[in-house]
Design an enzyme around this catalytic site. Structure first.
Site, PDB file in Angstrom:
ATOM      1  N   SER A 283       1.527   4.006  -2.454  1.00  0.00           N
ATOM      2  CA  SER A 283       1.343   5.669  -2.749  1.00  0.00           C
ATOM      3  C   SER A 283       3.275   6.175  -3.544  1.00  0.00           C
ATOM      4  O   SER A 283       2.376   7.408  -4.000  1.00  0.00           O
ATOM      5  CB  SER A 283       0.982   5.537  -1.112  1.00  0.00           C
TER       6      SER A 283
ATOM      7  N   ALA B  73       0.537  -1.052  -0.358  1.00  0.00           N
ATOM      8  CA  ALA B  73       0.228   0.233   0.107  1.00  0.00           C
ATOM      9  C   ALA B  73       0.629   1.298   0.261  1.00  0.00           C
ATOM     10  O   ALA B  73       0.516   2.091  -0.702  1.00  0.00           O
ATOM     11  CB  ALA B  73      -1.135   0.035   1.132  1.00  0.00           C
ATOM     12  N   TYR B  74       2.074   1.441   0.550  1.00  0.00           N
ATOM     13  CA  TYR B  74       2.827   2.634   0.803  1.00  0.00           C
ATOM     14  C   TYR B  74       3.324   2.678  -0.358  1.00  0.00           C
ATOM     15  O   TYR B  74       3.855   3.832  -1.144  1.00  0.00           O
ATOM     16  CB  TYR B  74       3.805   2.265   2.558  1.00  0.00           C
ATOM     17  N   SER B  75       3.988   1.357  -0.953  1.00  0.00           N
ATOM     18  CA  SER B  75       4.908   1.370  -2.248  1.00  0.00           C
ATOM     19  C   SER B  75       4.393   1.855  -2.900  1.00  0.00           C
ATOM     20  O   SER B  75       3.846   2.884  -3.879  1.00  0.00           O
ATOM     21  CB  SER B  75       5.804   0.443  -2.926  1.00  0.00           C
TER      22      SER B  75
END
Length: 326
Positions: A177, A173-175
């Site tokens: 973004s 999820a972070y990657s």
């Protein structure tokens, strides 16, 4: 109702800051002003310190009102409280900055969160939260403050991550973004060039910050990654790693990258800031491997000699655009 809310927030901000100007300097001084979101800790705090100690006036964007006092205690800093997810609060912050009379030379979109977990198990609402802060937040803030930046022919910086290049498991999820920030930065750079506004991205590896504490709290509150996961070893490893975030290197190099992006006569488009040679090697190798994956078997596949020729051409182009890199 939206207009009334903006006016009310503007009045509140004015009251909060009135009386702080004695140690913050003359609003009509020649200091260039920069807004830094997520300024109260970690990378944002180091950016704020570096800028405010080296000739810039910083509007320190914070999420919570109780974070304003510490920021206002710093020289050449005024806290501005708003949520990058809340358009009315962003608009009120614009009104406040305009009223100060300094204009705005720089914007640093730094506020961010980290949603950890396997992509098969992360609830969509948590994925939306990740994107709302890390992607839509910079878009909202940039759109709102763009007229001030254009007027000053200034600079826009966004905090990306090496996770926008490499994509570890559990960081999906972070990657996602941060990969989006890559596209945001590249497109915005082209679109803002006609206004003589330059656009830059800072891409750090892991540094000391509060993001681990916030991520652990989110996991506990939302309870979306539980013991019945298909990824128990990864969960145990992550929980242990989150307790050691305060042992990571100090983010001083990230602050210096932000200063260079705002101060240099030849700022770079990208600032990769890693703590070790191994981290830098891993990121650059992944870029190379992506190139080879794209080239493999494509209808116009280039041979080794042509790939090396392309690399030499890009190195020469980079040296021409940035003489300091020679």
């Amino acid at each position: 109702m939206r207009i009334f809310g903006i006016v009310l927030l503007s009045i509140t901000l004015f009251i909060s800051f009135n009386g702080n100007s004695a140690h913050h300097g003359d609003a009509n001084s020649h200091q260039k002003a920069v807004l830094v979101t997520g300024s109260n800790s970690g990378l944002g705090l180091r950016m704020t310190q570096e800028l405010s100690e080296n000739g810039f006036y910083v509007y320190a964007g914070v999420l919570h009102k109780d974070e304003m006092k510490a920021m206002n205690a710093m020289d050449n800093v005024t806290a501005v409280q708003f949520d990058v997810r809340n358009q009315a609060e962003i608009d009120a912050a614009v009104t406040f900055v305009e009223a100060q009379g300094r204009g705005l030379y720089g914007l640093i979109n730094n506020a961010g969160i980290n949603v950890f977990g396997p992509l098969l198990e992360v609830p969509v609402e948590q994925l939306h939260y990740q994107m709302d802060v890390n992607v839509y937040g910079p878009v909202r803030v940039t759109q709102a403050f763009a007229p001030l930046i254009i007027e000053s022919k200034g600079r826009i910086v966004t905090t990306g991550s090496v996770a926008g290049i490499i994509t570890p498991p559990i960081f999906g999820a972070y990657s996602m973004s941060k990969h989006a920030i890559e596209a945001f930065n590249d497109t915005l750079a082209i679109e803002m060039a006609r206004f003589d506004v330059s656009v830059h991205v800072i891409e750090p590896s892991t540094y000391k910050s509060n993001i681990g504490v916030a991520a652990k709290k989110l996991m506990d509150d939302a309870n979306y990654w539980t013991e019945d996961t298909a990824y128990p070893q990864e969960l145990a490893y992550l929980l242990d790693a989150l307790t050691k975030m305060d042992q990571q290197p100090d983010p001083a190099p990230v602050g210096k990258a932000a200063l260079n992006a705002m101060q240099s006569n030849a700022p770079k488009s990208r600032y990769m800031v890693t703590g070790t040679v191994a981290q830098a090697d891993r990121v650059l190798r992944r870029q190379i491997s992506k190139m080879l994956e794209l080239n493999d078997g494509q209808v116009h596949q280039f041979d080794r000699a042509r790939l090396i020729e392309m690399l030499d051409e890009e190195i020469a182009k980079g040296s021409k655009n940035n003489p300091a890199a020679k």
